[in-house]
Design a protein around this motif. Structure first.
Motif, PDB file in Angstrom:
ATOM      1  N   ALA A   1       0.857  -1.185   0.000  1.00  0.00           N
ATOM      2  CA  ALA A   1       0.000   0.000   0.000  1.00  0.00           C
ATOM      3  C   ALA A   1       0.891   1.233   0.000  1.00  0.00           C
ATOM      4  CB  ALA A   1      -0.925   0.018   1.225  1.00  0.00           C
ATOM      5  N   THR A   2       0.344   2.352  -0.378  1.00  0.00           N
ATOM      6  CA  THR A   2       1.042   3.623  -0.237  1.00  0.00           C
ATOM      7  C   THR A   2       0.101   4.633   0.386  1.00  0.00           C
ATOM      8  OG1 THR A   2       2.506   5.218  -1.337  1.00  0.00           O
ATOM      9  CG2 THR A   2       0.447   4.657  -2.477  1.00  0.00           C
ATOM     10  N   HIS A   3       0.684   5.635   1.042  1.00  0.00           N
ATOM     11  CA  HIS A   3      -0.096   6.745   1.576  1.00  0.00           C
ATOM     12  C   HIS A   3       0.600   8.033   1.164  1.00  0.00           C
ATOM     13  CE1 HIS A   3      -2.751   9.095   4.023  1.00  0.00           C
ATOM     14  NE2 HIS A   3      -3.262   8.035   4.616  1.00  0.00           N
ATOM     15  N   VAL A   4      -0.160   8.974   0.613  1.00  0.00           N
ATOM     16  CA  VAL A   4       0.421  10.268   0.277  1.00  0.00           C
ATOM     17  C   VAL A   4       0.813  10.986   1.567  1.00  0.00           C
ATOM     18  CG1 VAL A   4      -0.843  10.437  -1.899  1.00  0.00           C
ATOM     19  CG2 VAL A   4      -1.843  11.415   0.179  1.00  0.00           C
ATOM     20  N   ARG A   5       1.848  11.834   1.473  1.00  0.00           N
ATOM     21  CA  ARG A   5       2.340  12.570   2.639  1.00  0.00           C
ATOM     22  C   ARG A   5       2.460  14.049   2.296  1.00  0.00           C
ATOM     23  NH1 ARG A   5       5.517  10.038   7.088  1.00  0.00           N
ATOM     24  NH2 ARG A   5       6.575  12.036   7.347  1.00  0.00           N
ATOM     25  N   TRP A   6       1.902  14.875   3.184  1.00  0.00           N
ATOM     26  CA  TRP A   6       1.897  16.322   3.007  1.00  0.00           C
ATOM     27  C   TRP A   6       3.278  16.950   3.131  1.00  0.00           C
ATOM     28  CZ3 TRP A   6       2.314  14.195   7.636  1.00  0.00           C
ATOM     29  CH2 TRP A   6       2.917  14.912   8.668  1.00  0.00           C
ATOM     30  N   ASP A   7       4.238  16.273   3.777  1.00  0.00           N
ATOM     31  CA  ASP A   7       5.526  16.879   4.096  1.00  0.00           C
ATOM     32  C   ASP A   7       6.677  16.280   3.298  1.00  0.00           C
ATOM     33  OD1 ASP A   7       5.366  14.418   5.345  1.00  0.00           O
ATOM     34  OD2 ASP A   7       6.300  15.081   7.215  1.00  0.00           O
ATOM     35  N   ILE A   8       6.374  15.498   2.261  1.00  0.00           N
ATOM     36  CA  ILE A   8       7.391  14.935   1.379  1.00  0.00           C
ATOM     37  C   ILE A   8       7.197  15.555  -0.005  1.00  0.00           C
ATOM     38  CG2 ILE A   8       8.272  12.828   0.286  1.00  0.00           C
ATOM     39  CD1 ILE A   8       7.256  11.282   2.735  1.00  0.00           C
ATOM     40  N   PRO A   9       8.255  16.110  -0.608  1.00  0.00           N
ATOM     41  CA  PRO A   9       8.098  16.793  -1.899  1.00  0.00           C
ATOM     42  C   PRO A   9       7.537  15.873  -2.978  1.00  0.00           C
ATOM     43  CG  PRO A   9      10.227  17.322  -0.917  1.00  0.00           C
ATOM     44  CD  PRO A   9       9.633  16.219  -0.082  1.00  0.00           C
ATOM     45  N   ALA A  10       6.698  16.425  -3.819  1.00  0.00           N
ATOM     46  CA  ALA A  10       6.149  15.671  -4.947  1.00  0.00           C
ATOM     47  C   ALA A  10       7.288  15.162  -5.827  1.00  0.00           C
ATOM     48  CB  ALA A  10       5.205  16.549  -5.755  1.00  0.00           C
ATOM     49  N   GLY A  11       7.186  13.916  -6.224  1.00  0.00           N
ATOM     50  CA  GLY A  11       8.239  13.262  -7.000  1.00  0.00           C
ATOM     51  C   GLY A  11       9.141  12.396  -6.162  1.00  0.00           C
ATOM     52  N   LYS A  12       9.080  12.574  -4.834  1.00  0.00           N
ATOM     53  CA  LYS A  12       9.880  11.770  -3.919  1.00  0.00           C
ATOM     54  C   LYS A  12       9.032  10.647  -3.331  1.00  0.00           C
ATOM     55  CE  LYS A  12      13.650  14.437  -3.899  1.00  0.00           C
ATOM     56  NZ  LYS A  12      15.001  13.987  -4.276  1.00  0.00           N
TER      57      LYS A  12
ATOM     58  N   ALA B   1      13.531   9.525  -0.692  1.00  0.00           N
ATOM     59  CA  ALA B   1      13.725  10.499   0.377  1.00  0.00           C
ATOM     60  C   ALA B   1      13.842   9.782   1.717  1.00  0.00           C
ATOM     61  CB  ALA B   1      12.562  11.486   0.418  1.00  0.00           C
ATOM     62  N   ASP B   2      14.543  10.417   2.648  1.00  0.00           N
ATOM     63  CA  ASP B   2      14.620   9.867   3.997  1.00  0.00           C
ATOM     64  C   ASP B   2      13.218   9.710   4.572  1.00  0.00           C
ATOM     65  OD1 ASP B   2      17.357   9.826   3.864  1.00  0.00           O
ATOM     66  OD2 ASP B   2      17.613  11.757   4.879  1.00  0.00           O
ATOM     67  N   CYS B   3      13.057   8.675   5.388  1.00  0.00           N
ATOM     68  CA  CYS B   3      11.722   8.380   5.906  1.00  0.00           C
ATOM     69  C   CYS B   3      11.623   8.732   7.385  1.00  0.00           C
ATOM     70  CB  CYS B   3      11.383   6.898   5.722  1.00  0.00           C
ATOM     71  SG  CYS B   3       9.652   6.539   6.096  1.00  0.00           S
ATOM     72  N   THR B   4      10.671   9.568   7.709  1.00  0.00           N
ATOM     73  CA  THR B   4      10.310   9.852   9.087  1.00  0.00           C
ATOM     74  C   THR B   4       8.976   9.165   9.371  1.00  0.00           C
ATOM     75  OG1 THR B   4      11.387  12.018   9.031  1.00  0.00           O
ATOM     76  CG2 THR B   4       9.755  11.644  10.774  1.00  0.00           C
ATOM     77  N   PRO B   5       8.909   8.270  10.351  1.00  0.00           N
ATOM     78  CA  PRO B   5       7.627   7.614  10.652  1.00  0.00           C
ATOM     79  C   PRO B   5       6.550   8.646  10.971  1.00  0.00           C
ATOM     80  CG  PRO B   5       9.432   6.538  11.796  1.00  0.00           C
ATOM     81  CD  PRO B   5       9.996   7.799  11.215  1.00  0.00           C
ATOM     82  N   TRP B   6       5.325   8.275  10.700  1.00  0.00           N
ATOM     83  CA  TRP B   6       4.172   9.164  10.855  1.00  0.00           C
ATOM     84  C   TRP B   6       3.332   8.633  12.009  1.00  0.00           C
ATOM     85  CZ3 TRP B   6       0.089   9.750   6.368  1.00  0.00           C
ATOM     86  CH2 TRP B   6      -0.747  10.846   6.632  1.00  0.00           C
ATOM     87  N   MET B   7       2.978   9.496  12.955  1.00  0.00           N
ATOM     88  CA  MET B   7       2.286   9.051  14.164  1.00  0.00           C
ATOM     89  C   MET B   7       0.800   8.778  13.926  1.00  0.00           C
ATOM     90  SD  MET B   7       3.847   8.479  17.010  1.00  0.00           S
ATOM     91  CE  MET B   7       3.537   8.005  18.702  1.00  0.00           C
ATOM     92  N   ALA B   8       0.294   9.003  12.721  1.00  0.00           N
ATOM     93  CA  ALA B   8      -1.080   8.635  12.401  1.00  0.00           C
ATOM     94  C   ALA B   8      -1.205   7.114  12.308  1.00  0.00           C
ATOM     95  CB  ALA B   8      -1.505   9.282  11.088  1.00  0.00           C
ATOM     96  N   SER B   9      -2.452   6.630  12.313  1.00  0.00           N
ATOM     97  CA  SER B   9      -2.708   5.183  12.282  1.00  0.00           C
ATOM     98  C   SER B   9      -3.418   4.789  10.996  1.00  0.00           C
ATOM     99  CB  SER B   9      -3.537   4.767  13.501  1.00  0.00           C
ATOM    100  OG  SER B   9      -2.845   5.052  14.699  1.00  0.00           O
ATOM    101  N   GLU B  10      -3.389   3.516  10.681  1.00  0.00           N
ATOM    102  CA  GLU B  10      -3.859   2.996   9.399  1.00  0.00           C
ATOM    103  C   GLU B  10      -4.385   1.586   9.556  1.00  0.00           C
ATOM    104  OE1 GLU B  10      -4.162   2.152   6.297  1.00  0.00           O
ATOM    105  OE2 GLU B  10      -3.822   3.928   5.083  1.00  0.00           O
ATOM    106  N   THR B  11      -5.500   1.276   8.899  1.00  0.00           N
ATOM    107  CA  THR B  11      -6.015  -0.093   8.955  1.00  0.00           C
ATOM    108  C   THR B  11      -5.103  -1.078   8.229  1.00  0.00           C
ATOM    109  OG1 THR B  11      -7.364   0.215   6.962  1.00  0.00           O
ATOM    110  CG2 THR B  11      -8.406   0.680   9.090  1.00  0.00           C
TER     111      THR B  11
END
Length: 419
Positions: free
Chosen positions: A167-178, A331-341
């Motif tokens: 699965a993938t999840h879009v991220r608001w804080d990672i530049p588009a294309g990364k 890009a370097d990965c910072t874990p996201w404190m949100a949750s996901e099914t």
């Protein structure tokens, strides 16, 4: 070798059109009938069979040229009860919701578009890979429950044995294309709670004649804050917060009850979340006994696990990004404190959740998820779809045997875990 990035770029107009259709026609959790109908329409047009799973969503499948592994791709389809404005952070939107009060403010419109594009191209290339790709379009991810029906079908009624999931999840804080790929948990587990503390009210001039639920809560809350220091190892991350607190109406009357609600989040259920959840009950019991109160649990399911990224899948995904998009795309990965099914799905099957960058401040894209200003740079969807395809093609070609231990927890209990 298929030039995956170039093939996705050729299909960009349709990829963007898919995202805009979903964005303009959002539907709330468990009400995504028209969304799933549109997905089914596209799948039929591309010759991809699918099955409607009542209350759960939609399952489609594509068979390759020969026997091999079975890979599950997953996208969520629901939107949020948020009123969308004309602008994002700074610019007019390229498209807006046509359903007042409903908005794709988390990026699921992009998830559906990327997965449909992956389906279209995997179907086109099905004579070039072995195995089976199963596509899961999940209702109600924001509320969790519908996943039960999809997993029950996969586990008990479907003809497949799922070997891995993506699965993938879009991220608001990672530049588009990364694209970012975490080596450990990319998204948190957690639990939510709503508790009513029942005391005995009285006049403010004689607190000695009352059992104050406010005093009881104060004791409970102080001990829960201290619990993080004495129960959570220093290298573990855990948050605890109260988001709702209601008690009393008059300044000189001690109320009969108090209702509190909040959440806890963590990146390891085994090392942090489990004990914190258990101690929550002990601390609440002790506080109520001390202050002569009782309590009712209005909402408190067993904790949702963190999403787990399997090391074998991480290695395949990182190499696929470098090979098909370019090493600079990672890009370097910072874990996201949100949750996901997807945490539940990745407990049943070894897998990976990647992050697709959608930030572009020049276009006003960079607001946090679940806000009216949230927007995504559609250029980022190209890299997201290419990553999905690259992982799928390479996984199916390599056919790895992944060491993996499934939980012995019954499916009914596993899918009941929630925030």
């Amino acid at each position: 070798m298929i030039n995956i990035l170039e093939e996705v770029r050729r299909e960009k107009d349709e990829l963007v059109a898919l995202r805009r259709h979903f964005h303009e026609h959002p539907e709330l959790s468990k009400k995504e009938d028209q969304t799933l109908a549109y997905i089914g329409e596209k799948l039929r047009a591309w010759g991809i069979p699918y099955k409607d799973i009542e209350k759960g969503g939609l399952i489609a499948w594509i068979d390759g040229k020969g026997a091999g592994k079975t890979l599950l791709l997953r996208a969520d389809v629901d939107a949020l009860p948020i009123e969308e404005g004309e602008k994002n952070l700074s610019c007019p939107r390229v498209c807006r919701s046509k359903n007042p009060g409903v908005m794709h403010a988390c990026g699921h419109d992009g998830h559906m578009a990327m997965q449909l594009m992956a389906a279209k191209l995997l179907k086109r290339w099905q004579d070039q890979w072995d195995g089976t790709v199963v596509l899961m379009f999940e209702r109600g991810e924001e509320e969790s429950g519908p996943l039960e029906y999809l997993l029950r079908y996969l586990e008990t009624d479907s003809p497949w044995h799922i070997d891995a999931c993506y699965a993938t999840h879009v991220r608001w804080d990672i530049p588009a294309g990364k694209v970012s790929i975490c080596h450990e948990a990319p998204m948190a587990g957690g639990f939510g709670f709503e508790i009513r503390i029942n005391g005995h009210g009285g006049h403010g001039s004689r607190p000695d004649l009352a059992e104050s639920p406010i005093d009881c809560f104060h004791d409970f809350y102080s001990n829960m804050q201290a619990l993080r220091m004495r129960a959570v190892p220093p290298k573990e991350c855990l948050t605890f917060s109260i988001g709702s607190l209601h008690s009393g109406d008059v300044l000189n009357v001690i109320p009969n009850s108090l209702t509190l609600a909040g959440t806890s989040r963590f990146f390891s259920y085994d090392h942090a979340g489990k004990r914190f959840y258990e101690e929550f009950h002990h601390i609440l019991d002790n506080a109520c006994r001390t202050y002569g109160c009782t309590y009712d649990i209005l909402h408190m399911p067993e904790p949702l696990f963190e999403v787990q990224n399997n090391p074998v899948c991480v290695d395949i995904a990182e190499k696929a990004v470098a090979k098909y998009i370019g090493p600079d795309a990672l890009a370097d990965c910072t874990p996201w404190m949100a949750s996901e099914t997807f945490a539940i799905t990745s407990r049943l099957y070894p897998g990976i959740l990647t992050f697709t960058g959608i930030e572009n401040k020049e276009k006003g894209c960079g607001a946090n998820h679940h806000t009216p200003e949230f927007d995504l740079d559609e250029d980022g969807l190209v890299s997201g779809a290419a990553t999905c395809l690259g992982f799928a093609i390479d996984y199916l070609e390599q056919k790895p045997d992944i060491p993996f231990t499934r939980p012995d927890e019954p499916l009914e209990k596993l899918v009941a875990r929630n925030i």
